[in-house]
Motif scaffolding. Sequence first.
Motif, PDB file in Angstrom:
ATOM      1  N   ASP A 188      10.336  16.230   6.467  1.00  0.00           N
ATOM      2  CA  ASP A 188      10.342  17.500   5.999  1.00  0.00           C
ATOM      3  C   ASP A 188      10.520  17.817   4.649  1.00  0.00           C
ATOM      4  N   ARG A 189      10.485  16.841   3.921  1.00  0.00           N
ATOM      5  CA  ARG A 189      10.436  16.842   2.439  1.00  0.00           C
ATOM      6  C   ARG A 189       9.343  16.431   1.969  1.00  0.00           C
ATOM      7  N   SER A 190       8.091  17.318   1.823  1.00  0.00           N
ATOM      8  CA  SER A 190       6.928  16.913   1.173  1.00  0.00           C
ATOM      9  C   SER A 190       6.901  16.832  -0.396  1.00  0.00           C
ATOM     10  N   ASP A 191       7.970  17.152  -0.804  1.00  0.00           N
ATOM     11  CA  ASP A 191       7.994  17.162  -2.346  1.00  0.00           C
ATOM     12  C   ASP A 191       8.770  15.785  -2.818  1.00  0.00           C
ATOM     13  N   PHE A 192       9.378  14.947  -2.121  1.00  0.00           N
ATOM     14  CA  PHE A 192       9.714  13.689  -2.011  1.00  0.00           C
ATOM     15  C   PHE A 192       8.748  12.356  -2.056  1.00  0.00           C
ATOM     16  N   SER A 193       8.640  11.972  -3.214  1.00  0.00           N
ATOM     17  CA  SER A 193       7.525  10.902  -3.187  1.00  0.00           C
ATOM     18  C   SER A 193       7.813   9.465  -2.658  1.00  0.00           C
ATOM     19  N   LEU A 194       7.269   8.773  -1.784  1.00  0.00           N
ATOM     20  CA  LEU A 194       7.021   7.656  -1.176  1.00  0.00           C
ATOM     21  C   LEU A 194       6.142   6.818  -1.652  1.00  0.00           C
ATOM     22  N   PHE A 195       6.460   5.674  -2.217  1.00  0.00           N
ATOM     23  CA  PHE A 195       5.253   4.610  -2.810  1.00  0.00           C
ATOM     24  C   PHE A 195       5.999   3.341  -2.247  1.00  0.00           C
ATOM     25  N   VAL A 196       4.841   2.534  -2.238  1.00  0.00           N
ATOM     26  CA  VAL A 196       4.886   0.970  -1.708  1.00  0.00           C
ATOM     27  C   VAL A 196       4.687   0.288  -2.953  1.00  0.00           C
ATOM     28  N   GLY A 197       5.337  -1.055  -2.863  1.00  0.00           N
ATOM     29  CA  GLY A 197       5.067  -1.833  -3.960  1.00  0.00           C
ATOM     30  C   GLY A 197       3.746  -3.103  -3.643  1.00  0.00           C
ATOM     31  N   PRO A 198       4.251  -3.480  -2.575  1.00  0.00           N
ATOM     32  CA  PRO A 198       3.058  -4.636  -2.120  1.00  0.00           C
ATOM     33  C   PRO A 198       1.608  -3.792  -1.721  1.00  0.00           C
ATOM     34  N   GLU A 199       0.715  -4.491  -2.560  1.00  0.00           N
ATOM     35  CA  GLU A 199      -0.492  -3.975  -2.400  1.00  0.00           C
ATOM     36  C   GLU A 199      -1.218  -4.381  -1.174  1.00  0.00           C
ATOM     37  N   GLU A 200      -0.811  -5.196  -0.281  1.00  0.00           N
ATOM     38  CA  GLU A 200      -1.321  -5.719   0.730  1.00  0.00           C
ATOM     39  C   GLU A 200      -1.027  -4.801   1.946  1.00  0.00           C
ATOM     40  N   ILE A 201      -0.068  -3.725   1.721  1.00  0.00           N
ATOM     41  CA  ILE A 201       0.131  -2.658   2.547  1.00  0.00           C
ATOM     42  C   ILE A 201      -0.145  -1.310   2.122  1.00  0.00           C
ATOM     43  N   MET A 202      -0.724  -1.250   0.829  1.00  0.00           N
ATOM     44  CA  MET A 202      -0.802   0.229   0.417  1.00  0.00           C
ATOM     45  C   MET A 202      -1.616   1.330   1.191  1.00  0.00           C
TER      46      MET A 202
END
Length: 313
Positions: A188-202
């Motif tokens: 419900d928070r489209s403004d909250f950024s979610l990033f992953v570090g491991p490129e194997e699952i990006m």
Amino acid sequence: MKTKHTLPQPFKGIVPPMITPLKDETNLDIPGLERLINHIIDGGVHGLFILGTTGESTSLSYALRHELVARTCEIVDGRVPVLVGITDTAAIESLRLAETAEKEGASAVVAAPPYYFNLGQPELIEYYEYLVERLSLPLFLYNMPSHTKIIIEPDTVKTLSKYKGIVGLKDSSANNAYFNNVMNKMKDRSDFSLFVGPEEIMAETVLLGAHGGVNGGANMFPELYVKLFEVAERGDVLTVKALHGIVMEISSKLYSLGNFGSSYLKGIKAALNIMGICSDYMASPLHRFREAEREKIANNLEEIKSKMLDLKH
């Protein structure tokens, strides 16, 4: 006031965790730093993250950390947002580095939990509350349990997201179940950024709705990771599979050489040095690859470049 790039919400894309080019324990490789930054930005990335794990932040003196912030912001000159890692065991040092980041024109700061005492979740919430109340820049949470011994639980992410100054999460746990749980709680928070570090699952996380990757391989091949992000965001699964295959080649051939906990970082620094971009010196207690290992990296690098050319044709 220094040139500053305003952070969009949500912030999306590829944000390389930049290595720190060093001449020795107390001096930056300034020409190498400039070449590296320009190489990364010319690859089309959406931001730059300094003083993270890939940047050897905890091995650098405080003077060097502050200098890196100033030099990086000067070279970037507002072309992309600069995110500065402020993780420390002493909150006052985190705040001092955040002050430098704000003064030099950075766009945001990133903080993992303090990594000595094993904080409970209520203490962790209080710690981030303490930081955000004193910061002038937006703050990204940084989940890195392998190094900090603490998981920022999904419910804690949700609680902390209520603070206006906390704008996203970088997750380096490599735990898909954890990250999917966070995405579900934050739907419900489209403004909250979610990033992953491991490129194997990006790619797979972006296909499922994540906002991007903080991927070490983008130090070397920024265009590849930007393209992979773009096709994943579009849902082009066939192209995702092809590009993801190259990412896995990078992971297996550059990050897994030798019996070192730092093989990933040694591999990136060796590759960048072989590419003529910057020094591969590593701050103590780590050390760079020796000649025999460098030869293997050089050979593997040529194989990867050849496969990337084949893909283009």
